[in-house]
Scaffold this motif. Sequence first.
Motif, short mmCIF file in Angstrom:
data_model
loop_
_atom_site.label_atom_id
_atom_site.label_comp_id
_atom_site.label_asym_id
_atom_site.label_seq_id
_atom_site.Cartn_x
_atom_site.Cartn_y
_atom_site.Cartn_z
N GLU A 1 78.26 -49.97 -9.91
CA GLU A 1 79.69 -50.32 -9.91
C GLU A 1 80.54 -49.05 -9.71
O GLU A 1 80.20 -47.98 -10.21
N LYS A 2 81.64 -49.23 -8.99
CA LYS A 2 82.54 -48.10 -8.74
C LYS A 2 83.82 -48.25 -9.55
O LYS A 2 84.21 -49.38 -9.91
N THR B 1 88.19 -51.02 -13.14
CA THR B 1 87.27 -51.69 -12.21
C THR B 1 88.05 -52.21 -11.00
O THR B 1 89.28 -52.20 -11.00
N LYS B 2 87.33 -52.74 -10.06
CA LYS B 2 87.96 -53.28 -8.84
C LYS B 2 88.84 -54.49 -9.16
O LYS B 2 89.79 -54.79 -8.45
N ALA C 1 87.73 -50.55 -17.99
CA ALA C 1 86.32 -50.45 -18.38
C ALA C 1 86.18 -49.56 -19.61
O ALA C 1 85.35 -49.80 -20.48
N HIS C 2 87.01 -48.53 -19.69
CA HIS C 2 86.92 -47.63 -20.85
C HIS C 2 88.19 -46.78 -20.96
O HIS C 2 88.76 -46.40 -19.96
N THR C 3 88.57 -46.49 -22.21
CA THR C 3 89.73 -45.62 -22.44
C THR C 3 89.36 -44.50 -23.40
O THR C 3 88.69 -44.75 -24.42
N GLU D 1 85.49 -43.33 -7.49
CA GLU D 1 85.92 -43.27 -6.09
C GLU D 1 87.15 -42.40 -5.89
O GLU D 1 87.37 -41.88 -4.81
N GLY D 2 87.96 -42.31 -6.92
CA GLY D 2 89.17 -41.51 -6.78
C GLY D 2 89.86 -41.36 -8.12
O GLY D 2 89.59 -42.12 -9.06
#
Length: 496
Positions: free
Chosen positions: A2-3, A21-22, A27-29, A74-75
């Motif tokens: 997963e990206k 996520t997309k 997903a996480h902090t 990804e960025g």
Amino acid sequence: MEKYILSLDQGTTSSRAILFTKKGEIAHTAQKEFTQHFPKPGWVEHNANEIWGSVLSVIASALSESGVKPEQIEGIGITNQRETTVVWDKETGIPVYNAIVWQSRQTAEICEELKAKGLNDTFRDKTGLLIDAYFSGTKVKWILDNVDGAREKAEEGKLLFGTIDSWLIWKLSGGKAHVTDYSNASRTLMYNIYDLKWDQELLDILRVPASMLPVVRPSSEVYGTTVPYHFFGKEIPIAGAAGDQQAALFGQACYEEGMAKNTYGTGCFMLMNTGEKAVKSENGLLTTLAWGIDGKVTYALEGSIFVAGSAIQWLRDGLRLIKSAGDTEGYAEKVASTDGVYVVPAFVGLGTPYWDSDVRGAVFGITRGTSKEHFVRATLESLAYQTKDVLTAMEADSGISLKTLRVDGGAVKNNFLMQFQSDMLSVPVERPEINETTALGAAYLAGLAVGFWSNREEIATQWKKEKEFEPAMEVARKEELYSGWKKAVNATMAFK
Ligand code: G3P
């Protein structure tokens, strides 16, 4: 594999790294607070290196705690407390002075001098702002005037200026990219928001050498890549940046003209998208750049409230009336009203629509029967009253009456406050499922630049309402309460 997009949200009191996520879900902090320095009454400063350290630390925590590998990112999108000013040495990377925070009033005197020279319209007509210690321009001047040797070095081209986005991009890229985005540039009091250029006349007035300034870029673009030694051996695209309030407008998917959001953070900022039109304010609002993307810039009208969440922090840390911010809802609901108590939290002056740097906070209407509950409720209510002041100005300037208000930020979890807000504004208040819209906005800007998301239409479908608050208070009651607030603010301003 997963990206993700990594969003770095560098706020006034803490730094956060959030993996999205997309689907636009968190997903996480990871979060870290850092030190607030108050060298003199009304002054607020941060250590820019401590900020940088806190950002590195939350990046590391977000990755290690989630198990996400650097190559899955990804960025990176950056969003930041705006206006806060850093000046650093180009060679060594060492800041020449603490970062002067947006809330700091230490340049109020410089502002008075500029106003006395009749320069308000000059600044306003070019920047959409007014002369106030809030914005970066006079903070840079202050540093150059007050730090030994700084002006000489700046004139020799040895110093750089940046708002926090610039500082972080410069650090992350190993000093390769000295850039900022349109939204952050528009808060400096040095950037012409109509010509989209640093304005030489304003730079001359403030005596800021142009060589110090970052290059202004779109909000969604690859500015550079991380240097591997700061990023676990990887070169990740730094792909978007926007000031936190503009990022929240983007994250709230307010892409149509007339859509508005209000963010309850340290301060409280309402922004309305005005599209390709820069609307000039007659009512103490700011005209600002919302973002630049796809070859176009979008403008916004903004109402800026300096103290919102920080009033709740004051209840907790200053007065020690509550143990945590979450306690305020329960206390406020224990009483049917404040019994006529008003708190005007003008701790660092007042922003929209009053713009008064010298005024300080006040409390009205206390009696022997005033309890902690009344006090807490009155503090919460002050956030809603200030927002009402701003909305009134916004509707007058834009000619648009708001149909709904999208809200975000820490304090929107407080159902009492949201209901009272809707009552005061007489419009529905919409709370989204993802409350971290500031970080989400920066993630979206970065994700669009690297093709993680394809367009704004795709993003807009991800916005979902979690709860709506409908106005329920009788009009006469609302008016009575609000007129009490106006009296309290006027009396506060008279006491100087
Ligand atoms: O203009 C100041 C603003 O960007 C600060 O935001 O979230 O720290 O209140 P916040």
